[in-house]
Each structure stands twice: as structure tokens, then as C-alpha cells.
Scaffold this active site. Structure first.
Site, PDB file in Angstrom:
ATOM      1  N   HIS A 154      42.553  40.277  37.379  1.00 24.44           N
ATOM      2  CA  HIS A 154      44.004  40.089  37.283  1.00 24.44           C
ATOM      3  C   HIS A 154      44.534  40.934  36.135  1.00 24.44           C
ATOM      4  O   HIS A 154      44.042  40.821  35.012  1.00 24.44           O
ATOM      5  CB  HIS A 154      44.354  38.617  37.017  1.00 24.44           C
ATOM      6  CG  HIS A 154      43.773  37.663  38.013  1.00 24.44           C
ATOM      7  ND1 HIS A 154      43.531  36.337  37.724  1.00 24.44           N
ATOM      8  CD2 HIS A 154      43.386  37.835  39.297  1.00 24.44           C
ATOM      9  CE1 HIS A 154      43.019  35.736  38.785  1.00 24.44           C
ATOM     10  NE2 HIS A 154      42.908  36.631  39.752  1.00 24.44           N
ATOM     11  N   GLN A 155      45.508  41.757  36.418  1.00 24.58           N
ATOM     12  CA  GLN A 155      46.098  42.599  35.376  1.00 24.58           C
ATOM     13  C   GLN A 155      47.612  42.393  35.372  1.00 24.58           C
ATOM     14  O   GLN A 155      48.243  42.398  36.424  1.00 24.58           O
ATOM     15  CB  GLN A 155      45.777  44.079  35.611  1.00 24.58           C
ATOM     16  CG  GLN A 155      44.292  44.369  35.765  1.00 24.58           C
ATOM     17  CD  GLN A 155      43.809  44.299  37.201  1.00 24.58           C
ATOM     18  OE1 GLN A 155      44.521  44.676  38.123  1.00 24.58           O
ATOM     19  NE2 GLN A 155      42.600  43.810  37.421  1.00 24.58           N
TER      20      GLN A 155
END
Length: 744
Positions: A676-677
Site C-alpha cells: 500500500h502506497q
């Protein structure tokens, strides 16, 4: 094997395949000698509890070596192709040193000495036993950590290549020994045959300079060839860079509002019938940087989708609405009323319905059975995790594309809506820069954006694309939006900063086949169908414990390497080793200002939360009945559970912590994961607080918007798909309204 798939996902290689890594024969010999240490030929390995596996397969696995072709050449190619320049230089220097006697003496010390002439051996001439001792020492060396990183990277690539490689039959000989099976076409009852985006897709890999204009024109676009500027000029209302959770939603909303939309996507378009579920080619084609994307200090390995559908095509289906506490924080502390509005709550419901979220699971997979049983035995709460698939979705391979087509990513939902309203998707096309010019309309923004310059990744198209628009949207994700904005000339201080990654550490537990309570293998069944929240005394969520997709190559990469025999013994336990991941909402953050150059630093609270989550995950595994448990710390931290007392468990847990990465001056270290960014182009009430405003528009350039996770003010703390799509829905609705007002 009965596997029909897209040629790019087949993994088949030619016998006459040539390698172009550029390493010298001396460097390659050193590399092969290292690969042999990581994965040596063994006379035998204990196969206790593996009697059900064919003896021939086990014997083949014992004899397999990392030095066998084409592993060293493949490793060399990944090094040269995927790593930053300084990392390539470091590794090549180490390999060159090991090819000489003096260099080997410097790196290996007395272990390279011999009683016979020439008294000093280079690395490849040393015995396997001595080479192994050298690497064992270096993995504990806390002084010259760059050398340790070089060896760690080579270990990672060697094992990754070995478990991804395929023979002429499309199989890996090691799979049978480790009890791994890849579904073929006969295993999937109904594979969708249609291409839902056909009416709006232009795939540049099938085009040339002589065909591209006609192909684009046939899709309803205005295209002119400008030979002087060496560009194809394309006129439309909106161009969107990226087709994932943000870009897909924005394309649907704006196309449905009557805007002519062009989506450019550097990845390729695949449908369920195209997927092979094979790790190697799936990583190469469906993920950013071929699935090999570490932070600059090698402490984290990052997974990010890079195909039509982006992350939604390869994620693990978890659908969690934005937590109420987070919406209150963003609306209150960050003064962004959007997140406290009825519009946002309505957007979540619309997203939920469009991607077909269901809240039950008919049949649990092995790892989720373990998580639920462990929590039950400890009296802990465990939550059902909704998924954007049917309740019957029993697929553990969605990280390689959903072969059944059951999972509803943007490629089968929002983008279908978009092309049904006239949108065009241009694949294999990479944005280079936004077209910015000085603004003279009296706006507070000093620049105006009029489109984007992009290039086809197919060399048969030599001219670039100049896409001229009323509105330009960057939706290429938190890792790529900032570098694109910076390379275009934008200078807001928040662009590329505030990067949050939801760092992950993992605990594992081994449940032999003799344990009949848990059915199946670790790669079977829905990936995330349940979760446990680790909370503090004041009910604050510290960590989220879930289950991962962990196919063999990925498993081998994270598995601590202690010796060749230990590693092979560990891999024989692969299919019945359950993993639990600990995810945190990171308060620390990082930067990404240049493509592929990513940094991140945990703060002290992050480390404490990871420790709490990791310890809880181990408790759950022990309570579920694991015969042994452990972490991925470099020293192979583990505990045999049979006959263990509660006091001994607590003593072991006291030794568990969130260790530093391999570059840090510590003997024992860990490598973190992240999928997840977010936050690297954050929304703010003014240019001092963020890179974009509450409408997603750049504070510097009028007409330039961001519609992806990079606009988040902070980390979300849960799987972010619903939050990304809901935010993109709200922002694109506002963009559509703005365009409508401009034209009226």
C-alpha cells in the site's frame, strides 16, 4: 499442462535465449559460486512427514543447485535491469573482488587460505563448506553493511529466479517436492473469454507508426501527425494517467458526464483467459519493476500493480471502508470537509455496489482457518473481511490475476463503464511530462496544464503522443505521480514527501499434514477473508493482522537463509506453513521524488506497534496448534511449540521486536514488505499544507489534478482500495462539474 494464456504470461523461454547483462565471465563465475551456496546440491534432506510426495521429486530437489543454468545469468539480468545504479556498481565490485585472490582474501579472510600452492583461493575455488561459512559471517556482519546488502540482494534474486523458472512443459521441477500446484485451465470451471474493454482499447504493442493513427481514429479520437515536432497530436477533453483504483473510477465518472476521456496506461491489458498464475511472468507483466522494487536501503520490498486495472487487478480483494475516526481526523485536524461530508459517505456506498462487494465467505482457505481458530482459542475478536468478489470465490492466486474473473477490479467494472461511454484506453504508453505553460488569466496558480506528452514502450512507434486536453489527471499511484509532477517542473514542497507504506512484518507457523483440523494448502482459498485488530489499553488500533498470498518465490525471498540445508528443509514445509501479516498505520514516512528511488523511515511508535502486532500474531499461531513458529529475522528466530509452557512462550515473545533493516549496524535484521502506497502528493487547505487542494487540483497548475492514493493526508491504516476509489469518485465528480461550468 493444459494451460492456455497470453504469451507474455507463459514464462516459456527459448533454448537459444541470449543474455545481455554485460557481466564478465569472471563476475559470472563468482555469481554462480554464490548461487551454489544459497541453493546447494545435497545428498539428502530429512523428508520426515513428506512421505506422500514422490521420492523422485524430492531427490530432484535435493540435487538442484542455484549454480545451474540459467539461474546465474537470470540473476545478473535482474541486477542490471532492476537495481539503482549505485547498487549495480556495489554488486559488480563485490563479484569482481571475489574473482581475484586479493579481493577474496579481503572479503573472506582466512577461510580462503590453503596449505597448498597457490595458498590463496579465489571464491569459486573455495570449498562449498567454506563459502557457506563466509556468507553466514557476512549476514551477521554489522560493520560493513553495504557488502551484507550485496550478498542479501544476490540471495534474494537467486531464490526468486530458481522458484520462478519453468521448464519446456511450463512447470518448475521443485514445485512437486514442496507440494505446490498451479491451477491450469481444467482447474477453473468457467474462464471468461470476452475482452470487456475491447471497444475502447488501443494496445500499442500491436501497433506501428503506420497503423497507430488509424487505430486511434477508429476509436473516435481527433489525431494529427506532426512530423516537425515528431508527435501525434490527440485532442480530447480529459486525459488520465493510470488505470487503477483512482484512474479507473475517474475515467468512468468523467466519461459518463459526457467528456471525451483518454486513459494512458504503461502496462498491458490482460483478461481472465490470459492469466497463467505463474509467479515469474506475472510479476514481470503485472507489477511495477517486475515485482522487484526495494527501498534505497533495501529494508522494504514494495509491491505495486502495473497493468490495466493497476493494483485492483492484482490485490487481495479486501474491501474495508474508511474508518470513521480517520474521516474525522482528515475533516477536522487537516481541515478537509470533503471527508466529513455526506458526499463521501455516499461515494463509499456507490463504490461498494459497483465493485460487487460481498461480506461472507462460503469456504475458508488454510491460512484464514488458522487465524480464526487461534483467535477463538485465545478469546480474541476476529472480523470478516468483505471482498469485491462472490461469496464462493476460492482463489489464492489473485495476486497473479484472477483467472476465474470473479474479482471485480477496475478493469472489469469502472473502465468498462468508461469505454461504454466513449473512453479510449491507450496501453503500453508511458507519460513523460505534463504540458505546462504560464497562466495569464489572473488565477492564483502560476501555471496552466494543457495535457501530457507520452511515449509508446513499443519501439515500432517512434513518434511521441501529445495529448491536448481541458483537464489532466495524474492517477499513476503514490510512487509515480510525484516523479511525474517533479519532472514536469512543479516545485511544491509536498510533492514526493509524506509517503506512507503500511509496513508489514510476518510471523509464520508450521502445521504438518498430520494436522487434519486445517484443510488445504497455504496457497489455496480466499487470500484475506478475516482479520484481527490489535488494540491498546485505550482501544486505539495498533496493528491489523491478516493473511497474505505467499507463493513459493515470494516465500523463499522472505525466508531467512541460515545454510543451504536449512533452507531446503524449510521449503519442504512450504505448503503447510501459515503466515500472518502485521500491518500498521505508519506515522513515520518517506520520499519518492525520482522514479524508483524510494525511502521510508519508521518512527518509534511504528516499531512498537509492529512489535505488538508481531507478538500477537505468534500467540495466535501457537494457540491454533502450530508445531513451530517464528519470524523472518535474519537469525531464523523460531520456537518449537510441542510441550511448551506459557512461561516459555512469554520468554520467547520477549525476544521478538521490529528489527532494523540490513543496512543498519545490527547483527540481526529484518526485511519489511508493503503493498500500500499513499500520501506523497497530499491534499491540503493551502500550498503550505499540501500539493493539491480539496478538489485534487495542483496548487501550482490550473487544470492539473491528482486522483490516486497520493492525495491522502496520512496513512489509512486499513487496506485502502475503498478509500482510494471513494476519494477518486468525489474528486472526479467535482472535476466534471468544473468542466461543465467552463463550457456553459
Amino acid at each position: 499442462m493444459g494451460r492456455n494464456c497470453h504469451p507474455l504470461l507463459s514464462g516459456r523461454r527459448s533454448k537459444a535465449e541470449k543474455h545481455n547483462h554485460g557481466l564478465s565471465s569472471a563476475e559470472l563465475l563468482s555469481l554462480a559460486s554464490l548461487c551454489e551456496v544459497f541453493l546447494p546440491t545435497l545428498s539428502s534432506v530429512s523428508s520426515e512427514g513428506k512421505e506422500d510426495r514422490p521420492s523422485q521429486a524430492l531427490e530432484s530437489f535435493y540435487k538442484a543447485s542455484g549454480a545451474q543454468a540459467p539461474v546465474p545469468d537470470k540473476v545478473a539480468e535482474i541486477v542490471v535491469k532492476r537495481l539503482l545504479t549505485e547498487a549495480v556498481i556495489l554488486i559488480r565490485v563485490v563479484l569482481l573482488m571475489l574473482s581475484t585472490k586479493l579481493g577474496t582474501l579481503m572479503l573472506c579472510g582466512s577461510l580462503c587460505l590453503s596449505e597448498k600452492w597457490p595458498y590463496i583461493n579465489n571464491f569459486s575455488s573455495m570449498s562449498l563448506e567454506k563459502r557457506e561459512k563466509v556468507l553466514q559471517k557476512w549476514f551477521k556482519n554489522w560493520i560493513f553493511t553495504p557488502v551484507r546488502i550485496a550478498f542479501f540482494i544476490l540471495k534474494t534474486f537467486c531464490l526468486f529466479v530458481f522458484f520462478c523458472q519453468l521448464d519446456e512443459n511450463g512447470k518448475n521441477p521443485a514445485w512437486e517436492a514442496i507440494d505446490y500446484h498451479v491451477e491450469n485451465d481444467e482447474d477453473v470451471s468457467e474462464v471468461q473469454q470476452e475482452r470487456p474493454l475491447e471497444k475502447g482499447i488501443v494496445e500499442t504493442m500491436y501497433e506501428t507508426d503506420s497503423t497507430i493513427v488509424q487505430s486511434l481514429t477508429q476509436k473516435g479520437l481527433q489525431v494529427t501527425k506532426d512530423s516537425k515536432q515528431n508527435v501525434y497530436k490527440i485532442k480530447c477533453d480529459v486525459v488520465i494517467v493510470g488505470s487503477g483504483c483512482g484512474g479507473g473510477v475517474a475515467a468512468a465518472v468523467l466519461a459518463s458526464a459526457g467528456q471525451k476521456v483518454v486513459v494512458i496506461e504503461k502496462g498491458n491489458y490482460f483478461t481472465p483467459k490470459d492469466y497463467s498464475l505463474l509467479e515469474g511472468p506475472s510479476f514481470e507483466q503485472l507489477y511495477e519493476s517486475g515485482g522487484i522494487l526495494p527501498t534505497t536501503d533495501a529494508s522494504m520490498t514494495i509491491l505495486a500493480g502495473s497493468t490495466v486495472g493497476g493494483g485492483s487487478a492484482v490485490n487481495w480483494s479486501a474491501c474495508i471502508k474508511t474508518p470513521k475516526s480517520l474521516l474525522q481526523e482528515w475533516a477536522g485536524d487537516y481541515k478537509l470537509p470533503l471527508f466529513g461530508s455526506p458526499d463521501y459517505l455516499s461515494a463509499m456506498d456507490i463504490v461498494w455496489e459497483r465493485i460487487g462487494v460481498t461480506e461472507n465467505c462460503v469456504q475458508e482457505g488454510f491460512q484464514n482457518q488458522v487465524l480464526q481458530k487461534g483467535c477463538k482459542n485465545l478469546g480474541l475478536d476476529v472480523e470478516r473481511i468483505p471482498r469485491n468478489s462472490s461469496e464462493n470465490h476460492y482463489c489464492g492466486s489473485c495476486g497473479h490475476g484472477c483467472k476465474s474473473g470473479d474479482k471485480k477490479g477496475t478493469d472489469s467494472t469502472w473502465l468498462v463503464d468508461a469505454v461504454n461511454h466513449g473512453a479510449v484506453i491507450l496501453t503500453g504508453c508511458k507519460a513523460e511530462r505534463f504540458i505546462l505553460e504560464k497562466s495569464d488569466n489572473g488565477s492564483t496558480r502560476t501555471m496552466k496544464c494543457s495535457g501530457v506528452i507520452a511515449k509508446a514502450l513499443n519501439n515500432d512507434i517512434r513518434m511521441k503522443f501529445q495529448i491536448e486536453t481541458k483537464a489532466t489527471i495524474s492517477a499513476c499511484g503514490a510512487l509515480l505521480t510525484p516523479p511525474l509532477m517533479i519532472s514536469s517542473g512543479l516545485k511544491n514542497q509536498h510533492i514526493g514527501k509524506n509517503l506512507h507504506l503500511h509496513p508489514v512484518l510476518m510471523a509464520w507457523g508450521y502445521f504438518p499434514d498430520s494436522n487434519l483440523e486445517f484443510k488445504g494448502k497455504n496457497y489455496e482459498g480466499g487470500i484475506i477473508t478475516s482479520a484481527h485488530k490489535v488494540v491498546s489499553a485505550d482501544s486505539e488500533v495498533r496493528a491489523l493482522i491478516e493473511t497474505p498470498e505467499f507463493s513459493p518465490a515470494k516465500f523463499s525471498v522472505f525466508c531467512p537463509w541460515l545454510s543451504g540445508i536449512d533452507f531446503k528443509q524449510t521449503m519442504l514445509k512450504y505448503s503447510r506453513t501459515a503466515h500472518l501479516i502485521t500491518i500498521i498505520r505508519d506515522r513515520g514516512s518517506g520520499e519518492v521524488k525520482v522514479e524508483g528511488r524510494i525511502s521510508h523511515k519508521l518512527d518509534q511508535l511504528d516499531k512498537e506497534n509492529l512489535k505488538a502486532g508481531l507478538r500477537q500474531a505468534l500467540r495466535i499461531l501457537i494457540a491454533a496448534g502450530a508445531v513451530e513458529v517464528g519470524t523472518h529475522r535474519s537469525d531464523g528466530q523460531q520456537l518449537k511449540c510441542e510441550g511448551i509452557t506459557e512461561k516459555e512462550v512469554e520468554q520467547f515473545l520477549d525476544t521478538v521486536y521490529a528489527a532494523e533493516g540490513p543496512k543498519s549496524p545490527v547483527e540481526n535484521w529484518m526485511v519489511y514488505g508493503t503493498a500500500h502506497q499513499m500520501g506523497s502528493c497530499r491534499m491540503g487547505v493551502n500550498e503550505k499544507e499540501g500539493a493539491v487542494d480539496e478538489n485534487g487540483q495542483s496548487w501550482e497548475a490550473e487544470g492539473l489534478y491528482v486522483c490516486d492514493a497520493s492525495v491522502f493526508p496520512s496513512a489509512v491504516g486499513v487496506n485502502p482500495m475503498i478509500t482510494i476509489q471513494s476519494t477518486a469518485y468525489c474528486l472526479s465528480k467535482r472535476i466534471a462539474e468544473s468542466l461543465r461550468e467552463q463550457s456553459s
